[in-house]
Design an enzyme around this catalytic site. Structure first.
Site, PDB file in Angstrom:
ATOM      1  N   LYS A 118      34.149  -5.320  34.287  1.00  0.00           N
ATOM      2  CA  LYS A 118      35.154  -5.918  34.170  1.00  0.00           C
ATOM      3  C   LYS A 118      36.145  -5.783  35.396  1.00  0.00           C
ATOM      4  O   LYS A 118      35.656  -4.855  35.979  1.00  0.00           O
ATOM      5  CB  LYS A 118      36.206  -5.631  32.941  1.00  0.00           C
ATOM      6  CG  LYS A 118      37.064  -6.414  32.196  1.00  0.00           C
ATOM      7  CD  LYS A 118      36.317  -7.495  31.647  1.00  0.00           C
ATOM      8  CE  LYS A 118      37.356  -8.515  30.887  1.00  0.00           C
ATOM      9  NZ  LYS A 118      36.819  -9.251  30.068  1.00  0.00           N
TER      10      LYS A 118
HETATM   11  P1  NAD Z   1      44.822 -16.390  28.495  1.00  0.00           P
HETATM   12  O1  NAD Z   1      45.683 -15.643  29.431  1.00  0.00           O
HETATM   13  O2  NAD Z   1      44.193 -17.745  28.604  1.00  0.00           O
HETATM   14  O3  NAD Z   1      45.636 -16.448  27.080  1.00  0.00           O
HETATM   15  C1  NAD Z   1      46.599 -15.374  26.597  1.00  0.00           C
HETATM   16  C2  NAD Z   1      47.052 -16.015  25.501  1.00  0.00           C
HETATM   17  O4  NAD Z   1      47.784 -14.811  24.761  1.00  0.00           O
HETATM   18  C3  NAD Z   1      48.388 -16.625  26.200  1.00  0.00           C
HETATM   19  O5  NAD Z   1      48.730 -17.974  25.171  1.00  0.00           O
HETATM   20  C4  NAD Z   1      49.569 -15.616  25.967  1.00  0.00           C
HETATM   21  O6  NAD Z   1      50.849 -16.126  25.934  1.00  0.00           O
HETATM   22  C5  NAD Z   1      49.181 -14.879  24.847  1.00  0.00           C
HETATM   23  N1  NAD Z   1      50.132 -13.822  24.482  1.00  0.00           N
HETATM   24  C6  NAD Z   1      49.923 -12.780  25.288  1.00  0.00           C
HETATM   25  N2  NAD Z   1      50.833 -11.601  24.820  1.00  0.00           N
HETATM   26  C7  NAD Z   1      51.077 -12.051  23.320  1.00  0.00           C
HETATM   27  C8  NAD Z   1      51.652 -11.660  22.364  1.00  0.00           C
HETATM   28  N3  NAD Z   1      52.207 -10.426  22.256  1.00  0.00           N
HETATM   29  N4  NAD Z   1      51.746 -12.463  21.454  1.00  0.00           N
HETATM   30  C9  NAD Z   1      51.275 -13.782  21.103  1.00  0.00           C
HETATM   31  N5  NAD Z   1      50.595 -14.041  22.085  1.00  0.00           N
HETATM   32  C10 NAD Z   1      50.509 -13.455  23.261  1.00  0.00           C
HETATM   33  O7  NAD Z   1      43.576 -15.321  28.057  1.00  0.00           O
HETATM   34  P2  NAD Z   1      42.350 -15.807  27.460  1.00  0.00           P
HETATM   35  O8  NAD Z   1      41.249 -15.722  28.335  1.00  0.00           O
HETATM   36  O9  NAD Z   1      42.616 -16.855  26.185  1.00  0.00           O
HETATM   37  O10 NAD Z   1      41.874 -14.406  26.773  1.00  0.00           O
HETATM   38  C11 NAD Z   1      42.531 -14.009  25.501  1.00  0.00           C
HETATM   39  C12 NAD Z   1      41.723 -12.615  24.880  1.00  0.00           C
HETATM   40  O11 NAD Z   1      40.401 -13.032  24.687  1.00  0.00           O
HETATM   41  C13 NAD Z   1      41.512 -11.290  25.873  1.00  0.00           C
HETATM   42  O12 NAD Z   1      41.504 -10.193  25.008  1.00  0.00           O
HETATM   43  C14 NAD Z   1      40.157 -11.686  26.458  1.00  0.00           C
HETATM   44  O13 NAD Z   1      39.790 -10.476  27.158  1.00  0.00           O
HETATM   45  C15 NAD Z   1      39.392 -12.441  25.322  1.00  0.00           C
HETATM   46  N6  NAD Z   1      38.337 -12.913  25.958  1.00  0.00           N
HETATM   47  C16 NAD Z   1      38.304 -13.926  26.716  1.00  0.00           C
HETATM   48  C17 NAD Z   1      37.214 -14.803  27.152  1.00  0.00           C
HETATM   49  C18 NAD Z   1      37.235 -16.038  27.866  1.00  0.00           C
HETATM   50  O14 NAD Z   1      36.219 -16.709  28.054  1.00  0.00           O
HETATM   51  N7  NAD Z   1      38.255 -16.417  28.605  1.00  0.00           N
HETATM   52  C19 NAD Z   1      35.837 -14.393  26.634  1.00  0.00           C
HETATM   53  C20 NAD Z   1      35.922 -13.245  25.727  1.00  0.00           C
HETATM   54  C21 NAD Z   1      37.100 -12.382  25.373  1.00  0.00           C
END
Ligand code: NAD
Length: 425
Positions: A118
């Site tokens: 990561k």
């Molecule tokens: P992103 O930055 O695209 O989206 C994050 C979202 O969470 C945003 O809409 C943000 O406004 C919201 N957010 C942040 N704090 C918040 C709160 N307190 N209450 C409500 N909403 C809140 O990120 P992402 O890529 O969608 O990743 C989200 C999660 O999924 C993370 O834990 C990441 O590690 C995990 N993840 C992502 C992927 C991927 O392919 N992008 C794959 C596996 C896991």
């Protein structure tokens, strides 16, 4: 040899440190179940390589800011390291280490030949112009250049980064190599060797896991989704497409609720225009954290770690939690909810669709080949459904929760790889 994490004093318990404590707790539970010896446990608890860098970035007004960046390779015993890069002000070395460790178990669980990594930069991307973000990305990549490469460590998008960020990473690495190296990152734009189906892959995997765990018709099943980014927005969309009634959605700016169900595509269009779900005219406003406590069939936390803790877990009423985010439940919350009979599909299973299609993208890049979206989706579905069935079957056979079973499988496969390879020298 002891585990290389700083001592736990109250002043040092950051969200990142909490995430690392959760990851270590899950590892030790699995190691106990598997009867691993102390040496192997310590090895699995310790990142293989961990790099902290300073990233100077020139702001548009001429100021020079210096932010911290990280890249952690937790384990490479089963193949090259793989894991996203996060731009978030709260990220620290502990959080990145926890996320890298979860990647190791996730790749092993779904049977793809990667170790876990990561990366992160402690910056709020919302405060950067596009040019500042590009300069920051390129300089960060330059600082971690000795670690990454298509055969060594392959980054991908995570919180605060996207396919444009991946394009800059691919370009920076390629300029240094002297030729184009698309396989150095995944989650790239299609024009640079991205894969069909990658953008929605994590969310598709969440949908597959949710429906498999639900075990009945999704028609009218109520859903709340925390986080409306790359994972949450399409997870909500795909669940709605399957017939679920998505009643509540939040992002960092606010939460919206409609008892009859939200029109997810319309909400996505609102967010594309206004930057947040807040102010969406066709729903009621909801206090942000109330979303987690709604009386719904399925709750999908898809924002950040530590959303559900021992403080709010007793008020969570969802029957099924599908972890789109990594580490959204603390171990204490997990215990409370398990005791109350909630089914929890753990992160390393529920959100594995992203790394599965990242793997497919990398395989296509390494062979200069491309698959149709139908082929990609078929392979994704196959790997997700197999992993789900294995986890459910082990959980049933040994009286484990789905999280415990998933970790026993993931940790067990990595431990086996260590044992087969032996120790050098
Ligand atoms: P992103 O930055 O695209 O989206 C994050 C979202 O969470 C945003 O809409 C943000 O406004 C919201 N957010 C942040 N704090 C918040 C709160 N307190 N209450 C409500 N909403 C809140 O990120 P992402 O890529 O969608 O990743 C989200 C999660 O999924 C993370 O834990 C990441 O590690 C995990 N993840 C992502 C992927 C991927 O392919 N992008 C794959 C596996 C896991």
């Amino acid at each position: 040899m002891s585990i290389m994490v700083p001592s736990k004093t109250p002043a040092l318990i950051t969200p990142g440190r909490q995430a690392l404590d959760s990851a270590l707790h899950q590892l030790h539970q699995a190691a106990e179940h598997l009867g691993l010896d102390d040496g192997l446990r310590t090895m699995l608890a310790t990142p293989r390589r961990s790099l902290t860098v300073s990233v100077p970035v020139r702001r548009e007004d001429g100021r020079l800011d210096v932010v911290q960046g990280f890249r952690v390779q937790h384990n490479v015993s089963r193949g090259p390291a793989k894991g996203g890069i996060r731009f978030h002000p709260g990220t620290d070395i502990h959080e990145v280490t926890a996320l890298a460790m979860w990647m190791t178990w996730k790749c092993a669980l779904v049977g793809i030949p990667y170790g876990g990594a990561k990366g992160g930069v402690a910056v709020d991307p919302a405060t950067l112009t596009v040019r500042e973000k590009e300069r920051l990305t390129r300089r960060y990549v330059n600082e971690i250049l000795p670690l990454i490469g298509p055969e060594k460590d392959i980054p991908a998008p995570d919180v605060g980064t996207d396919e444009q960020t991946m394009a800059w990473i691919m370009d920076t690495y390629s300029v240094s190599a002297g030729y184009s190296v698309p396989g150095v990152v995944t989650g790239k734009p299609m024009t640079l060797g991205g894969s069909l189906g990658r953008a929605g892959a994590t969310s598709r995997g969440v949908q597959i896991a949710a429906l498999a765990a639900l075990g009945r018709s999704p028609e009218g099943v109520s859903v709340a989704v925390q986080g409306f980014g790359k994972v949450g927005a399409l997870a909500a969309q795909y669940l709605a497409d399957a017939g679920c009634k998505v009643v509540a959605i939040s992002d960092v700016g606010g939460a919206v609720y409609a008892s009859g169900g939200l029109d997810v595509s319309r909400l996505r269009a609102h967010v594309a225009e206004h930057g947040s779900v807040r102010g969406y005219p066709h729903a009621d406003e909801l206090p942000l954290d109330d979303l987690l406590e709604l009386d719904v069939d399925i709750l999908v936390p898809a924002a950040l770690e530590g959303a559900i803790t021992e403080a709010n877990a007793p008020r969570v009423r969802a029957r099924l939690i599908v972890e789109g985010a990594n580490g959204p439940l603390t171990p204490e919350a997990d215990e409370i909810l398990n005791a109350g009979g909630t089914t929890i599909v753990p992160d390393i299973l529920a959100n594995a669709g992203g790394v599965i299609v990242s793997y497919l993208e990398w395989v296509q890049n390494m062979q200069a080949f491309s698959w149709s979206s139908g082929e990609v989706e078929l392979k994704l579905r196959d790997l997700m459904e197999n992993a789900f069935a294995e986890v459910r079957s082990l959980a049933g056979a040994r009286g484990l929760t789905l999280r415990e079973a998933a970790h026993v499988i993931g940790v067990g496969r990595v431990a086996e790889a260590h044992q087969m390879r032996g120790l050098y020298p």
